[in-house]
Design a protein around this motif. Sequence first.
Motif, short mmCIF file in Angstrom:
data_model
loop_
_atom_site.label_atom_id
_atom_site.label_comp_id
_atom_site.label_asym_id
_atom_site.label_seq_id
_atom_site.Cartn_x
_atom_site.Cartn_y
_atom_site.Cartn_z
N SER A 9 35.60 35.70 54.60
CA SER A 9 36.76 36.58 54.47
C SER A 9 37.37 36.47 53.07
CB SER A 9 37.79 36.18 55.55
OG SER A 9 38.93 36.99 55.48
N VAL A 11 50.27 37.19 50.25
CA VAL A 11 49.09 37.92 50.71
C VAL A 11 48.10 38.08 49.56
CG1 VAL A 11 48.26 40.15 51.59
CG2 VAL A 11 50.34 39.13 52.53
N ARG A 12 48.64 38.43 48.40
CA ARG A 12 47.76 38.62 47.24
C ARG A 12 47.03 37.32 46.89
NH1 ARG A 12 51.08 39.24 42.23
NH2 ARG A 12 50.98 37.00 42.41
N GLY A 13 47.71 36.19 47.02
CA GLY A 13 47.13 34.94 46.56
C GLY A 13 46.25 34.23 47.57
N CYS A 14 46.38 34.56 48.85
CA CYS A 14 45.62 33.83 49.88
C CYS A 14 44.12 34.03 49.69
CB CYS A 14 46.04 34.31 51.27
SG CYS A 14 45.08 33.52 52.57
N PRO A 15 43.36 32.96 49.50
CA PRO A 15 41.93 33.14 49.20
C PRO A 15 41.09 33.64 50.36
CG PRO A 15 42.46 30.80 49.37
CD PRO A 15 43.76 31.54 49.47
N THR A 16 41.60 33.52 51.60
CA THR A 16 40.76 33.87 52.76
C THR A 16 41.33 35.02 53.59
OG1 THR A 16 41.94 32.27 54.12
CG2 THR A 16 39.96 31.48 53.02
N LYS A 17 42.37 35.65 53.11
CA LYS A 17 43.06 36.72 53.86
C LYS A 17 43.68 36.19 55.15
CE LYS A 17 40.24 40.55 52.16
NZ LYS A 17 39.16 41.46 52.53
N TYR A 25 48.69 27.84 48.80
CA TYR A 25 48.98 28.73 47.68
C TYR A 25 50.02 29.78 48.06
CZ TYR A 25 48.14 31.35 43.36
OH TYR A 25 48.28 31.97 42.15
N SER A 29 41.67 39.55 45.37
CA SER A 29 42.89 39.59 44.55
C SER A 29 43.46 38.18 44.35
CB SER A 29 43.95 40.49 45.19
OG SER A 29 44.46 39.89 46.35
N SER A 30 42.79 37.19 44.93
CA SER A 30 43.32 35.83 44.85
C SER A 30 42.67 35.03 43.72
CB SER A 30 43.06 35.11 46.19
OG SER A 30 43.26 33.74 46.03
#
Lengths: 241, 376
Positions: B115, A67-73, A95, B119-120
């Motif tokens: 979106s 979740v932290r790394g996903c660039p688009t949520k 990722y 944090s990414s």
Amino acid sequence: MPRYAMVIDLQRCVGCGACSIACRNENNVPEGIYWSNKITETVGTFPNVRYHYIPTLCNHCEYAPCVRGCPTKAMHKLDNGITMHNPNKCIGCKYCEFNCPYGVIYFNWETPHKFWRDKKAEIQGGTASPQEVVKDVGAKSVPYYNPEREATYAGIRPKGVVEKCTFCDHRVKKGMLPRCVEACPADARVFGDISDPKSDVSVLLGKFRSFRLREQIGTNPHVFYIRDFNPAAYQPTKGGV
Amino acid sequence: MSEKKGLFGVWLAVLGIGIVVGLITTVKLFSQGHSLFNANDVLLWTLPLGAYIFLALASSGLTLLSAVPLVFGVKKYEPFAKRLVFLAIATLCGAFVSIGLELGSIFHMIYIMLSPNISSPIWWMGAIYSVELVVLIVKFFLMHKGDWHSGFSKFLALASFILALAAPLMIGSVFGITESRVTYFGPVMSIYCLLMAFLSGTALFIVYSLVVNRVTGNGVPVELYDEFALIFTYAAGVVTVFTLLKYAIESATVVPEFLVYRQFEHAFGTVGVFHSEVLLGLFLPLVLLLIPSVRKTVAGKILTSALVLAGTLLMHMEILLAGQSHPVGPKAEQFAPFISYFPSIWEILVFVFALTIMLLIYTLGERYLKLTEAPQ
């Protein structure tokens, strides 16, 4: 708001794999992808050997690296603690899969359920082609397609995006148990609200010492393992020298 | 003159073939998906991603180098500035081609803007490089119009310098903060990427400029590249020290992931504890650069720069592959304990397409945009 967690009793688990099969049917999981999986290992030296079997699924971590790394949520947390994925927002960067410490996220490298699109019959004039089977049963993409999955997630996830276990959020939403819990013939899986001290999961975690996978990295997984199956016995000695 | 024209025509034809092949690759990838790559659910990122890292970092290095005249005001380097900015733009375009084809669902890229997840590190990397590309293009446009020293132009130079510092740090953190892959060396990876960016950017600039000088017979006198060669030597020295430190940690640690990592052959072979690509692509050029009689010759500069460029590409690939070489968790049930890799033809063509785009932009810029002009 509940905070869902799962307890897996390794003493009860017989390693039959019914959880994985049920999961595949419930979530229309394509070949090569495992939302519900296992870690097996053989330890010791023959004839003193042991076989370990640990069922695995998404740990729905509190501090989820995916979740932290996903660039688009696209990978996100629901209020009930479930780690959810939105294939519409997924850009296919992988990722989350790269970041997941538990190896439970998979990528759709090609069109899912490709086998069932095949027009060629195994025996010409004798058997139906996979595509005819799908058509005959009136299903979508696969003959065993479960349309209920569509309630909260794409029924079948497209090529170029990732997918993973959602704790059967579409069933949980209706007050039902995740399909793997329901299908377990040994009742080895217990699912519930860990924030409720009276829930079965809380009771079990109070009663038995539990462990979680790779706890030391601080992701706070919400799949707990208790007990272990071990039929072995040995003669008591004074130290065995 | 006519011979040069003929050569130019052949060069354009080669680039044209590269573009056609690249477009075919793009159509094929978007229609058939990434099963065309020799990647799987263990080895997720392969040559196209390695090519992206290599090109993006080289672009950052070029931008950092352009800051010497444009931000720090070293006037004698001004004749190099316009070319440096232009090369940074072209190299970054090549990087974007590579990452664009690496991604499965390129049309979903819109969600990066709609979106964003702050944090990414991937989001920051994409955002920083996108902004950097725009800033560099505007900066180049102003320089081309003769505006080198206005307040806005200086602001853009400073902005691009800061962005070029931040972007490699962010590429490093994409790898460095992954909990599941200790062998990526945590936050140290960011510093490594920054150093590699400067090294590969400098190498690319030297080899490109000297080859163009040799082919076209015009441009900045080659003697002026001696100081660049010295900067290049320092950069190679710093990366060497860092790499030796990395080797020391790798060979001394008993962290389980490193023990697994040490069990297997490395992608490009080893001599003792040293990887071949490091020996040939970093240590050897550094030794050659330390010999003044080699460093000061055009052939010496071209040879060492070319070795470093090839070396940095292979070093990025080695790190990328080594960190993903064994399955995580239950994936060990499906996959072998160690995944071997050789790029598929489609992965190679993605790299060829990215390089072709980069070289085509270089060629057109060199032809029409007076890249060696400096303010009066």
